[in-house]
Design a protein around this motif. Structure first.
Motif, PDB file in Angstrom:
ATOM      1  N   VAL A  36       0.843  -1.200   0.000  1.00 29.28           N
ATOM      2  CA  VAL A  36       0.000   0.000   0.000  1.00 29.28           C
ATOM      3  C   VAL A  36       0.878   1.249   0.000  1.00 29.28           C
ATOM      4  N   TRP A  37       1.897   1.270   0.857  1.00 28.63           N
ATOM      5  CA  TRP A  37       2.810   2.414   0.925  1.00 28.63           C
ATOM      6  C   TRP A  37       3.501   2.608  -0.427  1.00 28.63           C
ATOM      7  N   LEU A  38       3.944   1.521  -1.037  1.00 23.53           N
ATOM      8  CA  LEU A  38       4.624   1.601  -2.327  1.00 23.53           C
ATOM      9  C   LEU A  38       3.723   2.259  -3.373  1.00 23.53           C
ATOM     10  N   LEU A  39       2.470   1.833  -3.436  1.00 25.61           N
ATOM     11  CA  LEU A  39       1.549   2.384  -4.428  1.00 25.61           C
ATOM     12  C   LEU A  39       1.191   3.836  -4.134  1.00 25.61           C
ATOM     13  N   GLN A  40       1.019   4.171  -2.868  1.00 26.66           N
ATOM     14  CA  GLN A  40       0.603   5.524  -2.511  1.00 26.66           C
ATOM     15  C   GLN A  40       1.740   6.542  -2.588  1.00 26.66           C
ATOM     16  N   THR A  41       2.970   6.097  -2.698  1.00 29.16           N
ATOM     17  CA  THR A  41       4.097   7.028  -2.756  1.00 29.16           C
ATOM     18  C   THR A  41       4.745   7.072  -4.137  1.00 29.16           C
ATOM     19  N   ALA A  42       4.090   6.540  -5.125  1.00 23.94           N
ATOM     20  CA  ALA A  42       4.657   6.553  -6.484  1.00 23.94           C
ATOM     21  C   ALA A  42       4.876   7.998  -6.938  1.00 23.94           C
ATOM     22  N   PRO A  43       6.039   8.278  -7.501  1.00 19.85           N
ATOM     23  CA  PRO A  43       6.334   9.658  -7.908  1.00 19.85           C
ATOM     24  C   PRO A  43       5.606  10.099  -9.182  1.00 19.85           C
ATOM     25  N   ASP A  44       5.195   9.128 -10.001  1.00 21.58           N
ATOM     26  CA  ASP A  44       4.490   9.475 -11.232  1.00 21.58           C
ATOM     27  C   ASP A  44       3.615   8.299 -11.660  1.00 21.58           C
ATOM     28  N   GLU A  45       2.772   8.561 -12.635  1.00 19.39           N
ATOM     29  CA  GLU A  45       1.812   7.541 -13.062  1.00 19.39           C
ATOM     30  C   GLU A  45       2.485   6.324 -13.693  1.00 19.39           C
ATOM     31  N   ALA A  46       3.560   6.548 -14.430  1.00 23.96           N
ATOM     32  CA  ALA A  46       4.243   5.419 -15.081  1.00 23.96           C
ATOM     33  C   ALA A  46       4.801   4.447 -14.041  1.00 23.96           C
ATOM     34  N   GLU A  47       5.411   4.968 -13.001  1.00 19.86           N
ATOM     35  CA  GLU A  47       5.950   4.082 -11.963  1.00 19.86           C
ATOM     36  C   GLU A  47       4.827   3.414 -11.175  1.00 19.86           C
ATOM     37  N   PHE A  48       3.750   4.149 -10.940  1.00 15.53           N
ATOM     38  CA  PHE A  48       2.584   3.571 -10.263  1.00 15.53           C
ATOM     39  C   PHE A  48       2.043   2.389 -11.058  1.00 15.53           C
ATOM     40  N   ARG A  49       1.858   2.583 -12.353  1.00 12.28           N
ATOM     41  CA  ARG A  49       1.323   1.514 -13.199  1.00 12.28           C
ATOM     42  C   ARG A  49       2.269   0.311 -13.238  1.00 12.28           C
ATOM     43  N   ALA A  50       3.558   0.583 -13.295  1.00 10.19           N
ATOM     44  CA  ALA A  50       4.532  -0.515 -13.309  1.00 10.19           C
ATOM     45  C   ALA A  50       4.457  -1.312 -12.005  1.00 10.19           C
ATOM     46  N   ARG A  52      -8.126  14.018  -5.645  1.00 10.56           N
ATOM     47  CA  ARG A  52      -8.639  14.321  -6.991  1.00 10.56           C
ATOM     48  C   ARG A  52      -7.584  14.139  -8.070  1.00 10.56           C
ATOM     49  N   LYS A  53      -6.332  14.447  -7.745  1.00 16.15           N
ATOM     50  CA  LYS A  53      -5.257  14.344  -8.721  1.00 16.15           C
ATOM     51  C   LYS A  53      -4.939  12.883  -9.067  1.00 16.15           C
ATOM     52  N   LEU A  54      -5.283  11.974  -8.169  1.00 10.06           N
ATOM     53  CA  LEU A  54      -4.900  10.570  -8.342  1.00 10.06           C
ATOM     54  C   LEU A  54      -6.077   9.662  -8.703  1.00 10.06           C
ATOM     55  N   ARG A  55      -7.204  10.220  -9.018  1.00  9.74           N
ATOM     56  CA  ARG A  55      -8.371   9.390  -9.343  1.00  9.74           C
ATOM     57  C   ARG A  55      -8.148   8.525 -10.574  1.00  9.74           C
ATOM     58  N   ASP A  56      -7.387   9.031 -11.551  1.00  8.16           N
ATOM     59  CA  ASP A  56      -7.078   8.202 -12.728  1.00  8.16           C
ATOM     60  C   ASP A  56      -6.235   7.000 -12.321  1.00  8.16           C
ATOM     61  N   TRP A  57      -5.354   7.197 -11.362  1.00 14.09           N
ATOM     62  CA  TRP A  57      -4.530   6.096 -10.859  1.00 14.09           C
ATOM     63  C   TRP A  57      -5.431   5.058 -10.199  1.00 14.09           C
ATOM     64  N   ALA A  58      -6.413   5.538  -9.437  1.00 17.64           N
ATOM     65  CA  ALA A  58      -7.352   4.623  -8.779  1.00 17.64           C
ATOM     66  C   ALA A  58      -8.110   3.811  -9.822  1.00 17.64           C
ATOM     67  N   GLY A  59      -8.461   4.445 -10.917  1.00 18.42           N
ATOM     68  CA  GLY A  59      -9.149   3.729 -11.999  1.00 18.42           C
ATOM     69  C   GLY A  59      -8.287   2.614 -12.566  1.00 18.42           C
ATOM     70  N   TYR A  60      -7.013   2.885 -12.756  1.00 18.71           N
ATOM     71  CA  TYR A  60      -6.111   1.853 -13.274  1.00 18.71           C
ATOM     72  C   TYR A  60      -5.984   0.706 -12.266  1.00 18.71           C
ATOM     73  N   LEU A  61      -5.892   1.047 -11.003  1.00 19.17           N
ATOM     74  CA  LEU A  61      -5.794   0.026  -9.956  1.00 19.17           C
ATOM     75  C   LEU A  61      -7.077  -0.807  -9.893  1.00 19.17           C
ATOM     76  N   GLU A  62      -8.223  -0.164  -9.997  1.00 22.98           N
ATOM     77  CA  GLU A  62      -9.493  -0.902  -9.995  1.00 22.98           C
ATOM     78  C   GLU A  62      -9.570  -1.876 -11.170  1.00 22.98           C
ATOM     79  N   GLU A  63      -9.112  -1.440 -12.339  1.00 23.83           N
ATOM     80  CA  GLU A  63      -9.103  -2.324 -13.505  1.00 23.83           C
ATOM     81  C   GLU A  63      -8.204  -3.539 -13.266  1.00 23.83           C
ATOM     82  N   ALA A  64      -7.055  -3.320 -12.668  1.00 19.54           N
ATOM     83  CA  ALA A  64      -6.141  -4.436 -12.379  1.00 19.54           C
ATOM     84  C   ALA A  64      -6.774  -5.414 -11.402  1.00 19.54           C
TER      85      ALA A  64
END
Length: 168
Positions: free
Chosen positions: A74-88, A121-133
């Motif tokens: 959880v910490w790893l995902l919530q501290t991602a510096p950018d969307e590309a690293e979050f998705r990876a 609000r800035k990370l809602r797109d990230w949440a969408g990607y996580l929900e899809e996974a």
């Protein structure tokens, strides 16, 4: 760790002690790694990249079902510096779930990060990607079978799962 101080020499000593403890006590390595990464590397040394690297390496190599492994994910995902690293990282953790569903038990490395991402609000797109996974993992026929047939908290494989998996 909290009492060790923030002076560089004290922080280096704390790092050394935690690294030694991880080697000497593998059963507590998830907790010790979490403390090392979040308290020493991230908070005291201000080196988030190193903290994330240590957490990621531990998660991918240990394949643990310890609660601190989940907290680390959880910490790893919530501290991602950018969307590309979050998705990876999401992709790595999802692949890990597919690789060893039996070893991770019912631990959810991905779901714990959702609520924090949804609130920002800035990370809602990230949440969408996580929900899809997560939805893809839930739709996986082998994983869904595995989880539907597992006894709660049981460590031994359920014979019904193996029988069903061996069917043509």
């Amino acid at each position: 760790v909290a009492l060790s101080g923030a002076e560089p020499a004290k922080v280096a000593e704390t790092e050394r002690l935690l690294l030694d403890a991880i080697q000497q006590c593998p059963r507590r390595a998830d907790y010790l790694t979490y403390v090392l990464a979040t308290e020493v590397y991230d908070t005291r040394m201000k080196d988030r990249a190193r903290a994330r690297q240590v957490i990621r390496a531990r998660l991918l190599s240990a394949k643990s079902d310890d609660p601190y492994a989940v907290l680390s994910a959880v910490w790893l995902l919530q501290t991602a510096p950018d969307e590309a690293e979050f998705r990876a990282d999401v992709d790595r953790l999802a692949a890990l779930r597919r690789e060893v569903p039996d070893k991770l038990g019912r631990r959810d490395y991905l779901g714990g990060a959702l609520s924090g991402l949804r609130r920002d609000r800035k990370l809602r797109d990230w949440a969408g990607y996580l929900e899809e996974a997560i939805q893809k993992l839930q739709a996986d026929p082998v994983l869904s079978l595995w989880f539907s047939q597992r006894s709660c908290g049981g460590k031994e494989p359920d014979e019904a799962v193996w029988a069903k998996l061996l069917e043509p």
